[in-house]
Design a protein around this motif. Structure first.
Motif, PDB file in Angstrom:
ATOM      1  N   GLN A 122     -18.267   3.101  -8.071  1.00 39.38           N
ATOM      2  CA  GLN A 122     -17.503   4.027  -7.241  1.00 39.38           C
ATOM      3  C   GLN A 122     -16.603   4.868  -8.141  1.00 39.38           C
ATOM      4  OE1 GLN A 122     -17.290   4.678  -3.958  1.00 39.38           O
ATOM      5  NE2 GLN A 122     -18.780   3.181  -3.225  1.00 39.38           N
ATOM      6  N   GLN A 123     -16.836   6.173  -8.137  1.00 34.76           N
ATOM      7  CA  GLN A 123     -15.927   7.065  -8.862  1.00 34.76           C
ATOM      8  C   GLN A 123     -14.896   7.706  -7.944  1.00 34.76           C
ATOM      9  OE1 GLN A 123     -19.151   9.382 -10.940  1.00 34.76           O
ATOM     10  NE2 GLN A 123     -17.953   8.844 -12.783  1.00 34.76           N
ATOM     11  N   ASN A 124     -15.055   7.478  -6.633  1.00 35.95           N
ATOM     12  CA  ASN A 124     -14.068   7.925  -5.645  1.00 35.95           C
ATOM     13  C   ASN A 124     -13.755   6.748  -4.707  1.00 35.95           C
ATOM     14  OD1 ASN A 124     -13.939  11.023  -6.125  1.00 35.95           O
ATOM     15  ND2 ASN A 124     -16.146  10.575  -6.030  1.00 35.95           N
ATOM     16  N   PRO A 125     -13.155   5.692  -5.252  1.00 39.08           N
ATOM     17  CA  PRO A 125     -12.950   4.468  -4.462  1.00 39.08           C
ATOM     18  C   PRO A 125     -11.760   4.601  -3.506  1.00 39.08           C
ATOM     19  CG  PRO A 125     -12.040   4.194  -6.651  1.00 39.08           C
ATOM     20  CD  PRO A 125     -12.686   5.546  -6.642  1.00 39.08           C
ATOM     21  N   THR A 126     -11.772   3.749  -2.481  1.00 38.49           N
ATOM     22  CA  THR A 126     -10.678   3.658  -1.508  1.00 38.49           C
ATOM     23  C   THR A 126     -10.264   2.196  -1.383  1.00 38.49           C
ATOM     24  OG1 THR A 126     -11.464   5.582  -0.282  1.00 38.49           O
ATOM     25  CG2 THR A 126      -9.958   4.088   0.859  1.00 38.49           C
ATOM     26  N   TRP A 127      -8.964   1.900  -1.574  1.00 41.75           N
ATOM     27  CA  TRP A 127      -8.458   0.533  -1.462  1.00 41.75           C
ATOM     28  C   TRP A 127      -7.500   0.377  -0.280  1.00 41.75           C
ATOM     29  CZ3 TRP A 127      -8.431   2.942  -6.401  1.00 41.75           C
ATOM     30  CH2 TRP A 127      -9.347   2.401  -7.308  1.00 41.75           C
ATOM     31  N   ASN A 128      -6.515   1.212  -0.204  1.00 47.06           N
ATOM     32  CA  ASN A 128      -5.489   1.162   0.859  1.00 47.06           C
ATOM     33  C   ASN A 128      -4.833  -0.223   0.916  1.00 47.06           C
ATOM     34  OD1 ASN A 128      -3.899   2.301   2.826  1.00 47.06           O
ATOM     35  ND2 ASN A 128      -5.338   1.867   4.481  1.00 47.06           N
ATOM     36  N   VAL A 129      -4.257  -0.628  -0.224  1.00 49.25           N
ATOM     37  CA  VAL A 129      -3.585  -1.921  -0.369  1.00 49.25           C
ATOM     38  C   VAL A 129      -2.112  -1.664  -0.663  1.00 49.25           C
ATOM     39  CG1 VAL A 129      -3.498  -4.067  -1.694  1.00 49.25           C
ATOM     40  CG2 VAL A 129      -5.702  -3.017  -1.177  1.00 49.25           C
ATOM     41  N   VAL A 130      -1.236  -2.525  -0.069  1.00 46.86           N
ATOM     42  CA  VAL A 130       0.208  -2.405  -0.295  1.00 46.86           C
ATOM     43  C   VAL A 130       0.682  -3.626  -1.084  1.00 46.86           C
ATOM     44  CG1 VAL A 130       2.474  -2.176   0.769  1.00 46.86           C
ATOM     45  CG2 VAL A 130       0.480  -1.106   1.839  1.00 46.86           C
ATOM     46  N   PHE A 131       1.450  -3.360  -2.159  1.00 49.99           N
ATOM     47  CA  PHE A 131       2.056  -4.417  -2.964  1.00 49.99           C
ATOM     48  C   PHE A 131       3.568  -4.381  -2.734  1.00 49.99           C
ATOM     49  CE2 PHE A 131      -1.825  -3.158  -5.064  1.00 49.99           C
ATOM     50  CZ  PHE A 131      -2.414  -4.370  -5.411  1.00 49.99           C
ATOM     51  N   ALA A 132       4.166  -5.584  -2.626  1.00 52.00           N
ATOM     52  CA  ALA A 132       5.615  -5.690  -2.423  1.00 52.00           C
ATOM     53  C   ALA A 132       6.196  -6.575  -3.518  1.00 52.00           C
ATOM     54  CB  ALA A 132       5.930  -6.260  -1.041  1.00 52.00           C
ATOM     55  N   PHE A 133       7.136  -5.993  -4.302  1.00 58.05           N
ATOM     56  CA  PHE A 133       7.779  -6.725  -5.395  1.00 58.05           C
ATOM     57  C   PHE A 133       9.250  -6.917  -5.042  1.00 58.05           C
ATOM     58  CE2 PHE A 133       4.226  -4.415  -7.171  1.00 58.05           C
ATOM     59  CZ  PHE A 133       3.612  -5.341  -8.001  1.00 58.05           C
ATOM     60  N   SER A 134       9.704  -8.167  -5.084  1.00 58.93           N
ATOM     61  CA  SER A 134      11.088  -8.461  -4.752  1.00 58.93           C
ATOM     62  C   SER A 134      12.025  -7.864  -5.795  1.00 58.93           C
ATOM     63  CB  SER A 134      11.290  -9.978  -4.676  1.00 58.93           C
ATOM     64  OG  SER A 134      12.637 -10.287  -4.463  1.00 58.93           O
ATOM     65  N   ARG A 135      13.031  -7.122  -5.323  1.00 57.96           N
ATOM     66  CA  ARG A 135      13.989  -6.498  -6.256  1.00 57.96           C
ATOM     67  C   ARG A 135      14.856  -7.549  -6.941  1.00 57.96           C
ATOM     68  NH1 ARG A 135      15.496  -1.140  -5.785  1.00 57.96           N
ATOM     69  NH2 ARG A 135      16.746  -1.659  -7.609  1.00 57.96           N
ATOM     70  N   ASP A 136      15.070  -8.697  -6.279  1.00 54.63           N
ATOM     71  CA  ASP A 136      15.934  -9.716  -6.879  1.00 54.63           C
ATOM     72  C   ASP A 136      15.322 -10.321  -8.131  1.00 54.63           C
ATOM     73  OD1 ASP A 136      17.669  -9.290  -4.798  1.00 54.63           O
ATOM     74  OD2 ASP A 136      16.899 -10.947  -3.580  1.00 54.63           O
ATOM     75  N   ARG A 137      13.981 -10.306  -8.235  1.00 55.24           N
ATOM     76  CA  ARG A 137      13.313 -10.939  -9.370  1.00 55.24           C
ATOM     77  C   ARG A 137      12.872  -9.944 -10.427  1.00 55.24           C
ATOM     78  NH1 ARG A 137       9.457 -15.854  -7.165  1.00 55.24           N
ATOM     79  NH2 ARG A 137      11.028 -16.920  -5.894  1.00 55.24           N
ATOM     80  N   MET A 138      12.986  -8.667 -10.141  1.00 54.59           N
ATOM     81  CA  MET A 138      12.519  -7.664 -11.103  1.00 54.59           C
ATOM     82  C   MET A 138      13.547  -7.477 -12.209  1.00 54.59           C
ATOM     83  SD  MET A 138      10.749  -4.922  -8.471  1.00 54.59           S
ATOM     84  CE  MET A 138      11.715  -3.692  -9.235  1.00 54.59           C
ATOM     85  N   GLN A 139      13.078  -7.518 -13.453  1.00 55.03           N
ATOM     86  CA  GLN A 139      13.938  -7.299 -14.611  1.00 55.03           C
ATOM     87  C   GLN A 139      13.431  -6.141 -15.459  1.00 55.03           C
ATOM     88  OE1 GLN A 139      14.141 -11.043 -16.665  1.00 55.03           O
ATOM     89  NE2 GLN A 139      15.292 -12.056 -15.019  1.00 55.03           N
ATOM     90  N   ALA A 140      12.720  -5.244 -14.840  1.00 59.02           N
ATOM     91  CA  ALA A 140      12.176  -4.078 -15.548  1.00 59.02           C
ATOM     92  C   ALA A 140      12.647  -2.813 -14.836  1.00 59.02           C
ATOM     93  CB  ALA A 140      10.654  -4.135 -15.599  1.00 59.02           C
ATOM     94  N   SER A 141      12.600  -1.703 -15.566  1.00 57.35           N
ATOM     95  CA  SER A 141      12.991  -0.405 -15.005  1.00 57.35           C
ATOM     96  C   SER A 141      11.811   0.547 -14.903  1.00 57.35           C
ATOM     97  CB  SER A 141      14.082   0.225 -15.870  1.00 57.35           C
ATOM     98  OG  SER A 141      13.615   0.412 -17.197  1.00 57.35           O
ATOM     99  N   VAL A 142      10.615   0.072 -15.284  1.00 52.00           N
ATOM    100  CA  VAL A 142       9.433   0.940 -15.282  1.00 52.00           C
ATOM    101  C   VAL A 142       8.337   0.265 -14.477  1.00 52.00           C
ATOM    102  CG1 VAL A 142       7.658   2.042 -16.696  1.00 52.00           C
ATOM    103  CG2 VAL A 142      10.026   1.941 -17.527  1.00 52.00           C
ATOM    104  N   LEU A 143       7.675   1.053 -13.651  1.00 56.61           N
ATOM    105  CA  LEU A 143       6.514   0.608 -12.894  1.00 56.61           C
ATOM    106  C   LEU A 143       5.269   1.233 -13.505  1.00 56.61           C
ATOM    107  CD1 LEU A 143       4.946  -0.507 -10.360  1.00 56.61           C
ATOM    108  CD2 LEU A 143       5.599   1.637  -9.214  1.00 56.61           C
TER     109      LEU A 143
END
Length: 983
Positions: free
Chosen positions: A288-309
């Motif tokens: 697939q060169q034109n794929p469709t996923w439509n997935v949502v990821f949720a990252f808890s802000r309390d555990r994040m120690q990075a400033s870049v996604l």
């Protein structure tokens, strides 16, 4: 149904035992229907107290969206032709919430109600009310001249109609819907003020097992003593029942024009979302060169120690996945979104290589920061699972929070009467016949017929539990017992459940004859039909007038009948905030350390909710909120905590069982209206080694009353639907039916995604509460002794009076006794005034927190190892030899019945003791007010008059008695007992 064609159909069937109004012992009744500004009249039945109309009317529904707030009113009038007037005979009001489709509608006999305090009515009105969108059915046509003997139509004035259509519920109640997760405030609560924790210990209860009152920060302020103390930074009206949690949401929608990576020119792309040490991965899509996923990821802000996604696109390969391109985002630039704002629109982003140069291909993304109130939260992949599970597809379906609705259950009654012209194989002997009935996995059979002939008679009732939608068939088989262990099929009747008549009251159902089909097979799909003259006489119908007990009656969370047209409007809203758990015991081992993957299940009424699973955490934070409509305060909310065993090292076909960690039961009637309850509940579980505390569960509760008058009126109504008193079930029938109902609910929930497993449903429904236990028997015995301890204390006090132990008290008692003997009319006022003063005195010591499990009262602390081994033994027992096993099981069964009887007696006594204890504040308020009024009335009424009226009332003729329980009985049965504190 199609909203544009929706119409309300009303069939006026008949009336019964109307009140005579014409002075000659009769009336000339007609019915006037009013709905949504429309009015119709039926024909007039001259001089008939039991009229039959069988007339149909159809109302146009202007706006289906407000159907639940509309009411159908049916007025019965007596037509007085001589004076061209009418007199009122009674009315019936039906709320729009109880309207059902035409396929579910049945004829109901509604008792006529008064219009005012001084009006006198009696009798019943039989109506069939339903919704239909059949285009062939047209609304009734208005007539030009209204007449008492013709159908008439009238439209309300414009201002009346607009007032009715523009009516809206109050703003405080309007957003409270089932399944809604509320928006939390964006302001952070100040961390300088620590939460207040108050330990509340029951007598003899270990301090570690006691309930704790906490003061958390819920959205807009700190909860102290059941009230929210608002902070300066949080505006009023924005707080909620959960602590706000911030998440970074990343929605990966699709990609386009991705470059080819393999030699063959194909590409198997997937997306990897990385924030610091956390990583979420989508499925890879082949070629697939034109794929469709439509997935949502949720990252808890309390555990994040990075400033870049970083969002990286990769190509799936056998040895090593190839890098395609990436996109970087600065987290400080990500926007904040909070509902009711519309969802963030996704945008196309150009891929770059590792050096930052643009390359071919684009990726559509939406990135924002939100809370658990976000619409994407329930279906998102959470970073809590990233450390243990690499595939979003493998984890998201098993850790998501979901709402489940239990199927609507019906009782199926099968009355097998007789058979006719049976044809046995051996015609030289009379058949020894019985009838076997089967629905799915449920099977019952009648006793063999006493009449040994070709026309046997049984006349037995068989009861089953079935659930909508009806998927099974009722299979009735007539069997002939040819010899020991050998039965011969004489005929089969197959009845689809969709074709079975439904009943919502105690009206009689006419029996019918069904032709038996000669067959050697019982399989409905392989019947070899052979028509012959044998028939089976039977009566089959679905009974919706009962509440199908899918749980223990003591802990019932719903008391409504199955038939929706018998439902009443809700009296309030229950809001539950599942905040967090702390100090959980490890339930499994992972990477050499103990851990748990926990989720919570809350059950009330037909609605079950499941929080998301928090992996590898003994101090999980859920912070999810749900709401339920409350129809009766004498119901119980159950919240359980479980360890998810379906994620790691799953057995064959997911055979691992989810382990129970503990549960909490809260009776709604013990909650004050409008108060926010924030408590930490110890999770207590009985193990073969004894009672253990598995951790603590922190909950926030609020019960909001929509109508105080309706809620107080509920206390005068029967606890269960009418059919439970008109045609009651035996104890044995209830046990069997409850077991069938729990199995049906567990089977339906097991088909959901994610499934709610059978062990969870059984634990939440207390499926084994009726089994024998020496510990429970001792606990119920001491409960009974505690109830009678009051009488023993009175006897001891009277003995002290007789022995002149305290001369001053004895003299005062003698004076009071002689005073009451001289003036007996003061006895009852004195007793009621004394109870009134006790109730007022106990108000300051009223319970301020919901009851919880008491290990001391449950006899869980001093139980011996032998008794625990007996309680955790299987039923039937696994002990040898077989004779001992049989006797042991019989003893346990009999002892279980005795245990239940003793517990029921103790429950009645505890309800008496709770009348003035303010355990149920509304019930105590009603009784205290009644005591004051009774004291005043009895003071001015001669004792002889009161005694005479009471005796005449108790010995009244059966004609003046009602089949339903009286108002005092209904009030008494709603009083709380200490069963809620049983472990």
């Amino acid at each position: 149904m199609t909203a544009g064609n929706l119409k309300l159909g009303v069939d006026i069937v008949s009336a019964y035992n109307l009140l005579p109004k014409d002075g000659h012992g009769s009336s000339s009744p007609y019915v006037e229907l009013c709905f949504d500004g429309q009015k119709f009249h039926s024909t007039t039945k001259e001089k008939d107290l039991n009229p039959v109309w069988n007339e149909s009317f159809y109302f146009a529904i202007s706006d289906p969206a407000i159907l639940h707030s509309l009411t159908l009113d049916a007025y019965v009038y007596n037509n007085v032709k001589a004076t061209q007037s009418r007199t009122f005979l009674g009315k019936v009001s039906i709320n729009g919430d109880s309207f059902v489709p035409h396929s579910d509608a049945v004829v109901l006999h509604y008792p006529l109600e008064k219009r005012g305090m001084f009006s006198r009515v009696k009798g019943e009105l039989a109506l069939k009310v339903y919704l239909t969108d059949d285009p062939k059915v047209k609304p009734s046509v208005p007539l030009s001249a209204p007449s008492a003997t013709r159908h008439t139509f009238r439209t309300l004035p414009k201002h009346e109609d607009s007032e009715k259509h523009n009516h809206h519920p109050p703003a405080a109640v309007e957003p409270l819907h089932q399944g809604t997760k509320y928006v939390v405030d964006e302001m952070k609560a100040p961390e300088a003020v620590p939460p207040r924790i108050v330990r509340m210990n029951s007598p003899g209860q270990p301090l570690d097992f006691a309930l704790k009152e906490t003061s958390p920060f819920l959205g807009g302020g700190q909860v102290v003593g059941g009230r929210v103390i608002r902070t300066d930074r949080a505006p009023a009206g924005t707080y909620d029942l959960v602590e706000k949690m911030h998440f970074l949401f990343v929605r990966v929608v699709k990609a386009r024009d991705l470059p080819s990576m393999d030699v063959t020119g194909s590409l198997d792309p997937y997306v990897e979302v990385r924030v610091g040490n956390y990583k979420g991965v989508t499925k890879h899509l082949e070629k697939q060169q034109n794929p469709t996923w439509n997935v949502v990821f949720a990252f808890s802000r309390d555990r994040m120690q990075a400033s870049v996604l970083e969002v990286v696109v990769k190509d799936k390969d056998l040895l090593k996945d190839d890098f395609v391109g990436l996109i970087r985002f600065d987290l400080n630039e990500v926007p904040f979104r909070a509902p009711p704002d519309s969802p963030l629109a996704p945008e196309w982003y150009r891929l770059v290589d590792k050096k930052g140069d643009k390359i071919k291909g684009e990726l559509m993304l939406a990135i924002w920061i939100g809370t658990q109130a976000d619409e994407a939260f329930p279906d998102a992949w959470h970073s809590d699972a990233a450390s243990s599970i690499d595939s979003a597809a493998a984890s998201s379906s098993l850790i998501r929070s979901k709402v489940y609705h239990a199927p609507r259950l019906w009782y199926l009654r099968v009355n097998v009467i007789e058979a006719q012209d049976l044809v046995p194989t051996d015609k030289s002997r009379f058949p020894d016949t019985y009838v076997k009935a089967q629905i799915g996995n449920q099977m019952m059979r009648t006793r063999p017929s006493q009449a040994r002939n070709f026309n046997p008679i049984w006349n037995e009732d068989l009861l089953f539990v079935v659930a909508e939608p009806f998927e099974d068939h009722l299979i009735l088989t007539v069997e002939d017992r040819v010899g020991p262990g050998k039965d011969e099929t004489l005929g089969v009747v197959v009845i689809p459940l969709n074709a079975v008549e439904r009943r919502a009251d105690d009206r009689p159902i006419h029996p019918r004859w069904a032709n038996l089909e000669k067959t050697a097979l019982v399989d409905v799909d392989q019947l070899k039909k052979d028509k012959f003259s044998s028939r089976l006489h039977l009566r089959v119908f679905l009974d919706g007038g009962y509440h199908v007990l899918d749980e223990s009656t003591n802990y019932s969370s719903d008391l409504r009948p199955t038939a929706k047209q018998l439902w009443k409007p809700p009296i309030g809203i229950l809001e539950l905030g599942i905040l967090n758990a702390s100090g959980l015991h490890p339930m499994k081992s992972h990477d050499g350390k103990g851990t748990s993957d926990t989720y919570c299940v809350a059950k009330y009424g037909h609605k079950w909710v499941r929080t998301r699973t928090v992996l590898d955490n003994l101090f999980p934070k859920y912070n999810e909120q749900y709401t339920w409509e409350v129809f009766d305060p004498a119901t119980v909310l159950t919240v359980g905590v479980f360890d998810n065993n379906q994620i790691r090292d799953r057995g064959p076909n997911g055979a691992n069982r989810d382990l129970k960690i503990g549960k909490v039961r809260i009776r709604i009637s013990t909650l004050e209206t409008g108060r926010v309850y924030t408590h930490s509940y110890p999770l207590l579980v009985l193990h073969p080694s004894g009672v253990k505390k598995m951790g603590e569960l922190h909950l926030a509760l609020r019960f909001s009353c929509t109508s105080l008058v309706n809620m107080l009126h509920i206390y005068s109504k029967p606890l269960l639907p009418k059919m439970h008193y008109v045609r009651p079930f035996s104890v044995m029938q209830l046990d069997v039916l409850r077991h069938q109902a729990v199995n049906i609910v567990a089977t339906r929930f097991a088909r959901a995604e994610p499934p709610l497993r059978k062990e969870v449903v059984e634990y939440m429904s207390d499926v084994d509460s009726h089994l024998w236990s020496m510990r429970k028997s001792k606990a119920n015995f001491f409960r009974l002794m505690s109830v009678f301890s009051g009488l023993l204390a009175v006897g001891k006090w009277f003995g002290d009076i007789c022995s002149w132990k305290n001369p001053i008290t004895t003299v005062l008692v003698h004076v009071l006794y002689l005073l009451l003997v001289s003036f007996p009319e003061l006895i009852l006022p004195t007793v009621f005034l004394y109870m009134f003063l006790i109730g007022i005195w106990n108000f300051r010591n009223r319970p301020r927190h919901p009851p919880h499990m008491n290990t001391k009262m449950s006899q869980a602390e001093a139980v011996s190892p032998d008794e625990l081994d007996e309680e955790f033994d299987t039923f039937p027992t696994t002990r040898n030899p077989d004779l001992v096993r049989m006797r042991y099981d019989r003893l346990r069964s009999v002892a279980g019945r005795i245990q239940t009887v003793v517990g029921d007696v103790a429950t009645q006594g505890e309800r008496v003791g709770s009348i003035l204890s303010w355990r149920d504040p509304r019930a105590t308020s009603i009784f205290v007010a009644f005591c004051l009024a009774a004291a005043l009335v009895l003071y001015v009424t001669p004792f002889q008059v009161v005694a005479g009226l009471a005796g005449v009332y108790l010995m009244r003729h059966p004609r003046f008695r009602h089949r339903l329980p009286s108002v005092p009985t209904n009030f008494f049965r709603r009083l709380p007992a200490r069963t809620d504190s049983m472990l």
